[in-house]
Structures are given as C-alpha cells and as structure tokens.
Design a protein around this motif. Structure first.
Motif, PDB file in Angstrom:
ATOM      1  N   MET A 115      81.640 -25.281  15.769  1.00 44.72           N
ATOM      2  CA  MET A 115      80.226 -25.201  15.567  1.00 44.72           C
ATOM      3  C   MET A 115      79.432 -26.195  16.431  1.00 44.72           C
ATOM      4  N   LYS A 116      79.994 -27.514  16.760  1.00 47.99           N
ATOM      5  CA  LYS A 116      79.391 -28.593  17.489  1.00 47.99           C
ATOM      6  C   LYS A 116      78.697 -28.136  18.892  1.00 47.99           C
ATOM      7  N   ASN A 117      79.684 -27.061  19.577  1.00 49.53           N
ATOM      8  CA  ASN A 117      79.205 -26.545  20.665  1.00 49.53           C
ATOM      9  C   ASN A 117      77.719 -25.722  20.695  1.00 49.53           C
ATOM     10  N   ALA A 118      77.987 -24.990  19.580  1.00 55.12           N
ATOM     11  CA  ALA A 118      76.600 -23.968  19.315  1.00 55.12           C
ATOM     12  C   ALA A 118      75.566 -24.835  18.856  1.00 55.12           C
ATOM     13  N   LEU A 119      75.689 -26.090  18.040  1.00 58.19           N
ATOM     14  CA  LEU A 119      74.731 -26.799  17.996  1.00 58.19           C
ATOM     15  C   LEU A 119      74.082 -27.514  19.184  1.00 58.19           C
ATOM     16  N   THR A 120      74.955 -28.005  20.219  1.00 58.47           N
ATOM     17  CA  THR A 120      74.612 -28.593  21.196  1.00 58.47           C
ATOM     18  C   THR A 120      73.794 -27.617  22.125  1.00 58.47           C
ATOM     19  N   ARG A 121      74.302 -26.385  22.189  1.00 58.22           N
ATOM     20  CA  ARG A 121      73.439 -25.236  22.972  1.00 58.22           C
ATOM     21  C   ARG A 121      72.268 -24.977  22.647  1.00 58.22           C
ATOM     22  N   PHE A 122      72.034 -24.846  21.109  1.00 57.78           N
ATOM     23  CA  PHE A 122      70.759 -24.850  20.633  1.00 57.78           C
ATOM     24  C   PHE A 122      69.943 -25.871  20.754  1.00 57.78           C
ATOM     25  N   ARG A 123      70.372 -27.042  20.661  1.00 58.32           N
ATOM     26  CA  ARG A 123      69.524 -28.309  20.805  1.00 58.32           C
ATOM     27  C   ARG A 123      68.897 -28.388  22.339  1.00 58.32           C
ATOM     28  N   VAL A 124      69.784 -28.234  23.327  1.00 58.35           N
ATOM     29  CA  VAL A 124      69.304 -28.268  24.616  1.00 58.35           C
ATOM     30  C   VAL A 124      68.205 -26.994  24.855  1.00 58.35           C
ATOM     31  N   ILE A 125      68.515 -25.810  24.499  1.00 54.34           N
ATOM     32  CA  ILE A 125      67.360 -24.777  24.571  1.00 54.34           C
ATOM     33  C   ILE A 125      66.172 -24.913  23.999  1.00 54.34           C
ATOM     34  N   ALA A 126      66.211 -25.605  22.741  1.00 53.62           N
ATOM     35  CA  ALA A 126      65.165 -25.988  22.056  1.00 53.62           C
ATOM     36  C   ALA A 126      64.098 -26.712  22.667  1.00 53.62           C
ATOM     37  N   TRP A 127      64.766 -27.924  23.331  1.00 53.93           N
ATOM     38  CA  TRP A 127      64.006 -28.804  23.999  1.00 53.93           C
ATOM     39  C   TRP A 127      63.271 -28.282  25.179  1.00 53.93           C
ATOM     40  N   ILE A 128      64.177 -27.448  26.104  1.00 59.28           N
ATOM     41  CA  ILE A 128      63.950 -26.743  27.145  1.00 59.28           C
ATOM     42  C   ILE A 128      62.572 -25.709  26.865  1.00 59.28           C
ATOM     43  N   VAL A 129      62.598 -24.932  25.965  1.00 54.42           N
ATOM     44  CA  VAL A 129      61.611 -24.026  25.445  1.00 54.42           C
ATOM     45  C   VAL A 129      60.466 -24.798  24.922  1.00 54.42           C
ATOM     46  N   GLY A 130      60.620 -25.859  24.289  1.00 55.33           N
ATOM     47  CA  GLY A 130      59.349 -26.663  23.799  1.00 55.33           C
ATOM     48  C   GLY A 130      58.679 -27.030  24.893  1.00 55.33           C
ATOM     49  N   VAL A 131      59.259 -27.910  25.758  1.00 56.01           N
ATOM     50  CA  VAL A 131      58.570 -28.742  26.965  1.00 56.01           C
ATOM     51  C   VAL A 131      58.059 -27.330  27.936  1.00 56.01           C
ATOM     52  N   LEU A 132      58.389 -26.103  28.020  1.00 51.97           N
ATOM     53  CA  LEU A 132      58.234 -25.366  28.832  1.00 51.97           C
ATOM     54  C   LEU A 132      56.846 -24.608  28.164  1.00 51.97           C
ATOM     55  N   LEU A 133      56.938 -24.396  26.788  1.00 51.33           N
ATOM     56  CA  LEU A 133      55.779 -24.147  26.044  1.00 51.33           C
ATOM     57  C   LEU A 133      54.698 -25.129  25.909  1.00 51.33           C
ATOM     58  N   ILE A 134      54.674 -26.193  25.950  1.00 47.76           N
ATOM     59  CA  ILE A 134      53.501 -27.240  26.064  1.00 47.76           C
ATOM     60  C   ILE A 134      53.061 -27.222  27.532  1.00 47.76           C
ATOM     61  N   VAL A 135      53.958 -27.221  28.486  1.00 42.36           N
ATOM     62  CA  VAL A 135      53.342 -26.886  29.824  1.00 42.36           C
ATOM     63  C   VAL A 135      52.690 -25.606  30.192  1.00 42.36           C
ATOM     64  N   LEU A 136      53.114 -24.616  29.473  1.00 42.25           N
ATOM     65  CA  LEU A 136      52.525 -23.457  29.621  1.00 42.25           C
ATOM     66  C   LEU A 136      50.995 -23.392  28.833  1.00 42.25           C
ATOM     67  N   THR A 137      51.011 -23.975  27.720  1.00 42.92           N
ATOM     68  CA  THR A 137      49.687 -24.049  26.674  1.00 42.92           C
ATOM     69  C   THR A 137      48.647 -24.745  27.716  1.00 42.92           C
ATOM     70  N   VAL A 138      49.177 -25.940  28.364  1.00 38.49           N
ATOM     71  CA  VAL A 138      48.197 -26.664  29.413  1.00 38.49           C
ATOM     72  C   VAL A 138      47.785 -25.690  30.457  1.00 38.49           C
ATOM     73  N   GLY A 139      48.804 -25.078  30.959  1.00 37.42           N
ATOM     74  CA  GLY A 139      48.441 -24.017  32.030  1.00 37.42           C
ATOM     75  C   GLY A 139      47.337 -23.062  31.613  1.00 37.42           C
ATOM     76  N   THR A 140      47.548 -22.325  30.251  1.00 37.14           N
ATOM     77  CA  THR A 140      46.456 -21.479  29.873  1.00 37.14           C
ATOM     78  C   THR A 140      45.063 -21.922  29.792  1.00 37.14           C
ATOM     79  N   VAL A 141      45.068 -23.371  29.366  1.00 32.77           N
ATOM     80  CA  VAL A 141      43.876 -24.015  29.039  1.00 32.77           C
ATOM     81  C   VAL A 141      43.133 -24.178  30.491  1.00 32.77           C
ATOM     82  N   LEU A 142      44.082 -24.628  31.615  1.00 33.36           N
ATOM     83  CA  LEU A 142      43.568 -24.753  32.873  1.00 33.36           C
ATOM     84  C   LEU A 142      43.080 -23.387  33.357  1.00 33.36           C
ATOM     85  N   LYS A 143      43.734 -22.453  33.176  1.00 40.81           N
ATOM     86  CA  LYS A 143      43.646 -21.280  33.578  1.00 40.81           C
ATOM     87  C   LYS A 143      42.130 -20.578  33.093  1.00 40.81           C
TER      88      LYS A 143
END
Length: 105
Positions: A1-29
């Motif tokens: 389960m440790k590997n599954a948790l690590t994979r989830f943690r990495v993708i959660a951070w990536i998705v979170g950062v991209l969503l913040i960037v996308l939100t800023v981009g939407t405001v700029l748009k």
C-alpha cells in the motif's frame, strides 16, 4: 500500500498545482483576453485529473475507505488547494491504519 500512497501523493500535488495555474489562467483569460495559459494547462490538468481519479480509487480500494470519504477525495481535485488537503488527510489516514495494524510506515 506504500507505493499506492506514494503514487497518490505525487499525482495529488501535480493536479493541485496545475489547477491553481489553470485558475489563474482562467482569470487572465477573462480579464485580459489572453487564453495562452488555459490552452497550455487545461488539457494537461484534465488528463492528469483522470490519472488522479484512478490512483485515488486504487488507494481507496487498498485502504478500504468508506464510499463517502472516497468520494470526497475524488472530488478534491476539482477545487483549488483542496487536493493538497485531501493528500494530507489521506496520508494520515493510511499511516494511522498501518500503525494500528502493526505495519511499518
């Protein structure tokens, strides 16, 4: 389960950062008319959110989470900053369950 948790943690951070960037981009748009950020990041976030769903569901199955908690974690990738909170809560839940069972984290 440790590997599954690590994979989830990495993708959660990536998705979170991209969503913040996308939100800023939407405001700029809508304020400047420049949709460059949305065009570049929108598809990547959409694709990676699908990976987030798969990895979160995999972790939920392995950790035997209840449906309500699983649904909240799955939806967390759609609200800016919430995927970071979901990652932290999920990590604590998995680590505490492993400690209670006697496994090492």
């Amino acid at each position: 389960m440790k590997n599954a948790l690590t994979r989830f943690r990495v993708i959660a951070w990536i998705v979170g950062v991209l969503l913040i960037v996308l939100t800023v981009g939407t405001v700029l748009k809508y304020t400047t008319g420049d949709d460059t950020i949305v065009a570049l990041v929108g598809s990547a976030h959409g694709f990676l959110y699908m990976a987030y769903l798969v990895l979160a569901a995999d972790l939920a199955r392995r950790a035997k989470w209840k449906l309500g908690f699983t649904a909240l974690v799955l939806l967390a990738g759609t609200v800016p900053f919430l995927s970071f909170v979901a990652e932290r809560v999920a990590t604590r839940r998995v680590e505490s369950a492993r400690t209670l069972v006697g496994g090492t984290v």
